[in-house]
Design an enzyme around this catalytic site. Structure first.
Site, PDB file in Angstrom:
ATOM      1  N   HIS A 167      48.121 -12.335  25.084  1.00 49.55           N
ATOM      2  CA  HIS A 167      46.862 -12.956  24.644  1.00 49.55           C
ATOM      3  C   HIS A 167      45.957 -13.375  25.804  1.00 49.55           C
ATOM      4  O   HIS A 167      44.768 -13.042  25.839  1.00 49.55           O
ATOM      5  CB  HIS A 167      47.140 -14.204  23.805  1.00 49.55           C
ATOM      6  CG  HIS A 167      48.005 -13.961  22.608  1.00 49.55           C
ATOM      7  ND1 HIS A 167      47.914 -12.828  21.837  1.00 49.55           N
ATOM      8  CD2 HIS A 167      48.971 -14.715  22.036  1.00 49.55           C
ATOM      9  CE1 HIS A 167      48.800 -12.911  20.847  1.00 49.55           C
ATOM     10  NE2 HIS A 167      49.441 -14.036  20.951  1.00 49.55           N
ATOM     11  N   ASP A 219      55.441 -14.918  26.018  1.00 45.71           N
ATOM     12  CA  ASP A 219      54.964 -15.079  24.643  1.00 45.71           C
ATOM     13  C   ASP A 219      53.437 -15.126  24.575  1.00 45.71           C
ATOM     14  O   ASP A 219      52.855 -14.655  23.597  1.00 45.71           O
ATOM     15  CB  ASP A 219      55.549 -16.380  24.060  1.00 45.71           C
ATOM     16  CG  ASP A 219      55.274 -16.530  22.572  1.00 45.71           C
ATOM     17  OD1 ASP A 219      55.507 -15.553  21.834  1.00 45.71           O
ATOM     18  OD2 ASP A 219      54.830 -17.606  22.135  1.00 45.71           O
ATOM     19  N   HIS A 273      46.792 -10.030  18.113  1.00 47.79           N
ATOM     20  CA  HIS A 273      45.886 -10.522  17.075  1.00 47.79           C
ATOM     21  C   HIS A 273      44.705 -11.314  17.643  1.00 47.79           C
ATOM     22  O   HIS A 273      43.701 -11.481  16.973  1.00 47.79           O
ATOM     23  CB  HIS A 273      46.643 -11.311  16.003  1.00 47.79           C
ATOM     24  CG  HIS A 273      47.132 -12.648  16.452  1.00 47.79           C
ATOM     25  ND1 HIS A 273      48.372 -12.828  16.976  1.00 47.79           N
ATOM     26  CD2 HIS A 273      46.537 -13.853  16.450  1.00 47.79           C
ATOM     27  CE1 HIS A 273      48.525 -14.109  17.281  1.00 47.79           C
ATOM     28  NE2 HIS A 273      47.425 -14.754  16.972  1.00 47.79           N
ATOM     29  N   ASP A 311      68.991  -1.739   5.454  1.00 48.74           N
ATOM     30  CA  ASP A 311      69.529  -2.379   6.663  1.00 48.74           C
ATOM     31  C   ASP A 311      69.595  -1.284   7.724  1.00 48.74           C
ATOM     32  O   ASP A 311      70.296  -0.283   7.547  1.00 48.74           O
ATOM     33  CB  ASP A 311      70.921  -2.949   6.358  1.00 48.74           C
ATOM     34  CG  ASP A 311      71.513  -3.674   7.559  1.00 48.74           C
ATOM     35  OD1 ASP A 311      71.068  -3.416   8.700  1.00 48.74           O
ATOM     36  OD2 ASP A 311      72.413  -4.508   7.350  1.00 48.74           O
TER      37      ASP A 311
HETATM   38  P1  NAP Z   1      61.586 -12.825  11.236  1.00 46.55           P
HETATM   39  O1  NAP Z   1      61.025 -13.903  10.394  1.00 46.55           O
HETATM   40  O2  NAP Z   1      62.920 -13.044  11.885  1.00 46.55           O
HETATM   41  O3  NAP Z   1      61.641 -11.513  10.322  1.00 46.55           O
HETATM   42  C1  NAP Z   1      62.265 -10.350  10.784  1.00 46.55           C
HETATM   43  C2  NAP Z   1      62.189  -9.297   9.694  1.00 46.55           C
HETATM   44  O4  NAP Z   1      62.859  -8.129  10.186  1.00 46.55           O
HETATM   45  C3  NAP Z   1      62.870  -9.692   8.397  1.00 46.55           C
HETATM   46  O5  NAP Z   1      62.167  -9.156   7.304  1.00 46.55           O
HETATM   47  C4  NAP Z   1      64.226  -9.013   8.526  1.00 46.55           C
HETATM   48  O6  NAP Z   1      64.778  -8.647   7.296  1.00 46.55           O
HETATM   49  C5  NAP Z   1      63.851  -7.749   9.240  1.00 46.55           C
HETATM   50  N1  NAP Z   1      65.010  -7.199   9.955  1.00 46.55           N
HETATM   51  C6  NAP Z   1      65.638  -7.722  11.035  1.00 46.55           C
HETATM   52  N2  NAP Z   1      66.680  -6.940  11.383  1.00 46.55           N
HETATM   53  C7  NAP Z   1      66.698  -5.917  10.498  1.00 46.55           C
HETATM   54  C8  NAP Z   1      67.539  -4.792  10.319  1.00 46.55           C
HETATM   55  N3  NAP Z   1      68.594  -4.552  11.111  1.00 46.55           N
HETATM   56  N4  NAP Z   1      67.278  -3.940   9.304  1.00 46.55           N
HETATM   57  C9  NAP Z   1      66.216  -4.157   8.487  1.00 46.55           C
HETATM   58  N5  NAP Z   1      65.381  -5.202   8.598  1.00 46.55           N
HETATM   59  C10 NAP Z   1      65.634  -6.073   9.590  1.00 46.55           C
HETATM   60  O7  NAP Z   1      60.606 -12.414  12.418  1.00 46.55           O
HETATM   61  P2  NAP Z   1      59.005 -12.559  12.461  1.00 46.55           P
HETATM   62  O8  NAP Z   1      58.676 -13.897  12.966  1.00 46.55           O
HETATM   63  O9  NAP Z   1      58.438 -12.101  11.180  1.00 46.55           O
HETATM   64  O10 NAP Z   1      58.631 -11.543  13.632  1.00 46.55           O
HETATM   65  C11 NAP Z   1      58.676 -10.129  13.482  1.00 46.55           C
HETATM   66  C12 NAP Z   1      58.066  -9.486  14.727  1.00 46.55           C
HETATM   67  O11 NAP Z   1      56.722  -9.912  14.869  1.00 46.55           O
HETATM   68  C13 NAP Z   1      58.768  -9.895  16.024  1.00 46.55           C
HETATM   69  O12 NAP Z   1      58.707  -8.822  16.922  1.00 46.55           O
HETATM   70  C14 NAP Z   1      57.895 -11.051  16.521  1.00 46.55           C
HETATM   71  O13 NAP Z   1      57.992 -11.215  17.906  1.00 46.55           O
HETATM   72  C15 NAP Z   1      56.530 -10.552  16.104  1.00 46.55           C
HETATM   73  N6  NAP Z   1      55.536 -11.621  15.943  1.00 46.55           N
HETATM   74  C16 NAP Z   1      55.744 -12.628  15.056  1.00 46.55           C
HETATM   75  C17 NAP Z   1      54.767 -13.606  14.894  1.00 46.55           C
HETATM   76  C18 NAP Z   1      54.938 -14.721  13.897  1.00 46.55           C
HETATM   77  O14 NAP Z   1      54.004 -15.527  13.749  1.00 46.55           O
HETATM   78  N7  NAP Z   1      56.039 -14.807  13.197  1.00 46.55           N
HETATM   79  C19 NAP Z   1      53.592 -13.565  15.655  1.00 46.55           C
HETATM   80  C20 NAP Z   1      53.406 -12.506  16.539  1.00 46.55           C
HETATM   81  C21 NAP Z   1      54.390 -11.544  16.668  1.00 46.55           C
HETATM   82  P3  NAP Z   1      65.810  -9.591   6.509  1.00 46.55           P
HETATM   83  O15 NAP Z   1      64.937 -10.642   5.925  1.00 46.55           O
HETATM   84  O16 NAP Z   1      66.394  -8.717   5.497  1.00 46.55           O
HETATM   85  O17 NAP Z   1      66.770 -10.136   7.481  1.00 46.55           O
END
Ligand code: NAP
Length: 510
Positions: free
Chosen positions: A260, A255, A198, A106
């Site tokens: 993109h 976004d 991407h 964390d």
């Molecule tokens: P998400 O589902 O909310 O996952 C966030 C991840 O970060 C989880 O593994 C979480 O761990 C971890 N995390 C958050 N706070 C933390 C902390 N204080 N210490 C350690 N780990 C922590 O988000 P996501 O959708 O995967 O997106 C992640 C990033 O990618 C963001 O910047 C988002 O804008 C970008 N992004 C996402 C997508 C997509 O399709 N999802 C596409 C393009 C870009 P826990 O599970 O332990 O809480």
């Protein structure tokens, strides 16, 4: 060939990465589970991961390796990209899962998390003969980027040739993007920083570069003399779903457009680079961003349309409006749709509008670029010219990846000469009979190989924000126009083109 000459890989041969420790911060998140792990599994299936490569997930979850492997197995089992690529042999899946590790950490209360990560990374497996690389992939909210980099440095983990990958969005305006870039840059040099978009990993996007710069016939007509307008659309059928918390702070402009759509505009509008060199390509892209005519104040309001989806029906079922989605703020004025007219103010593109459009809850899911050519100067066939010329190049990025050149041809038959639109189509999968890799597969392999050509440089990201910020400022105090789900967006988007007698190309059907 002399015996000592390096073997040239056959055309299209997949790149195999050097042995690497790929550390994914946010390894339990949506991006990791839905995109990164499936892409890495497909790299495994194609034999592109070195035998000793490890994938180390970091998150707050207290789970160990075995539970994480179980989670990962469930996530890849029904992943659409994996299913599309065909069955994964059991030994391949096992080999992949064995590479996975999970370190609970964390960032707010690290406990002994950093020490555990340090210790795991310190126990490098037997080498595969090449120098071992290390990549930190930051799949966490961007406000954590700076802190993770500083912590990596404090624990002596940012040394040597290690690289960092930053997910979009990089900040929410120029100021915050600079802060993040400064914080990351204090630890990782620009050469070691990979900002991912991407869209740039998609095969058709790279093919656009090949089409423009490996063929002679397009360059002479690739300018304002022959091209009437360019339209770039990224339409989604889904609403905001469970991502409300993130989306409400971002909106469609941050976004989708800032990254993109502007990247695609750059690839269409850029000058030929001197070589396919990492910096040469990115130098030309940044010049396009610098050439964008600023849109501020009333000009921004005039040349943009901003919408938010209303309640209605989509795909035959009732759907809530944006402000009625679970977790929504009923009074939110965040846009879920943007259309705008941009001008690339340089010699090549003077007078050619670039229309960008993106929205949620639209009729169909597709992303495409349409390069619309001008009408012939003197039509000689009956009916020719009515409704404008169909001469257009349509580059489809999703759902399928195709390139179509729409022409007019004579309808077969001995009667009156009639013209019919007929496309010349380049389908990469049919032509080359190889699977098109998913965008993340390509980009992950590029990071491990240290090739940043398809990643955004700091000046690109910041120049894009410099253009986007005044538009968002101009919108302050205005409300987005409601639009019906399952349609083509708000009326304002159509008015934007109608004022010059143009219409949106509503997507090629396959
Ligand atoms: P998400 O589902 O909310 O996952 C966030 C991840 O970060 C989880 O593994 C979480 O761990 C971890 N995390 C958050 N706070 C933390 C902390 N204080 N210490 C350690 N780990 C922590 O988000 P996501 O959708 O995967 O997106 C992640 C990033 O990618 C963001 O910047 C988002 O804008 C970008 N992004 C996402 C997508 C997509 O399709 N999802 C596409 C393009 C870009 P826990 O599970 O332990 O809480």
């Amino acid at each position: 060939m002399p015996a000592s000459a390096p073997a040239t890989p056959p055309p299209g041969a997949a790149r195999t990465a050097a042995p690497t420790d790929l550390v994914v911060f946010g390894g339990t998140g949506d991006l990791a589970m839905r995109k990164l792990l499936p892409a890495l599994l497909l790299c495994e299936k194609d034999g592109r991961l070195a035998p000793s490569t490890r994938i180390v997930a970091v998150s707050r979850d207290g789970i160990g390796d075995a539970d994480y492997r179980g989670k990962a197995e469930a996530a890849v089992a029904d992943n659409p990209s994996v299913l599309r690529a065909g069955a994964v042999p059991e030994p391949v899946l096992r080999r992949f899962l064995d590479r996975l590790h999970h370190v609970p950490l964390d960032l707010d209360e690290p406990g002994d998390g950093w020490e555990r990560l340090e210790s795991l990374l310190g126990q490098a497996p037997a080498q595969d003969g090449a120098e071992r690389g290390r990549v930190y992939y930051l799949a966490v909210p961007p406000m954590l980027f700076g802190r993770i980099c500083a912590d990596l440095q404090a624990h002596g983990l940012a040394e040597g040739a290690s690289r960092v990958v930053l997910e979009k969005p990089l900040g929410r305006d120029l100021r915050s993007a600079r802060e993040i870039n400064d914080a990351v840059g204090a630890v990782f040099s620009e050469r070691r920083t990979f900002r991912i978009d991407h869209y740039l990993g998609k095969e058709t996007v790279q093919n656009l570069l090949a089409l423009r710069f490996a063929n002679m016939f397009l360059e002479p007509v690739w300018n304002s003399r022959w091209i009437d307008n360019v339209q770039i659309t990224a339409a989604e059928t889904v609403g905001v779903g469970t991502r409300h918390g993130y989306y409400d702070r971002a909106g469609a402009m941050r976004d989708m457009v800032q990254n993109h759509l502007l990247q695609l505009l750059c690839l269409i509008a850029m000058e030929p680079p001197a070589s396919f060199d990492r910096e040469a390509v990115r130098d030309e892209k940044v010049k396009v961003l610098q050439s964008l005519a600023p849109l501020t104040g009333q000009d921004a309001l005039r040349d943009t349309a901003r919408g938010q989806y209303a309640p209605g029906t989509a795909g035959g079922r009732p759907v809530p409006g944006y402000t009625g989605e679970p977790g929504a703020d009923g009074a939110s004025s965040t846009e879920t749709f943007v259309a705008l007219e941009a001008s690339v103010a340089n010699w090549r593109w003077a007078g050619v509008p670039f229309y960008l459009r993106t929205g949620k809850r639209m009729a169909r899911r597709y992303s495409e670029i349409v390069v619309q050519f001008r009408d012939v100067p003197h039509p000689i066939f009956p009916g020719q010219g009515a409704g404008g010329t169909p001469n257009r190049l349509v580059i489809r990025l999703q759902p399928e990846e195709t390139i179509r050149l729409h022409m007019l041809a004579k309808e077969p038959g001995a009667g009156e000469l009639r013209l019919r639109p007929a496309p010349l189509e380049l389908s990469l999968s049919d032509r080359f009979a190889v699977r098109s890799p998913d965008a993340y597969e390509r980009l992950l392999m590029d990071v491990m190989a240290g090739d940043p050509t398809l990643f955004m440089r700091r000046d690109e990201v910041e120049t894009a924000w410099r253009w986007v910020d005044p538009i968002i400022d101009a919108w302050q105090g205005t409300d987005p126009e409601p639009y019906a789900p399952g349609g083509t967006g708000p009326q304002g988007a159509h008015d934007l083109l109608a004022r010059t007698g143009r219409t949106w190309h509503e997507g090629d059907m396959t």
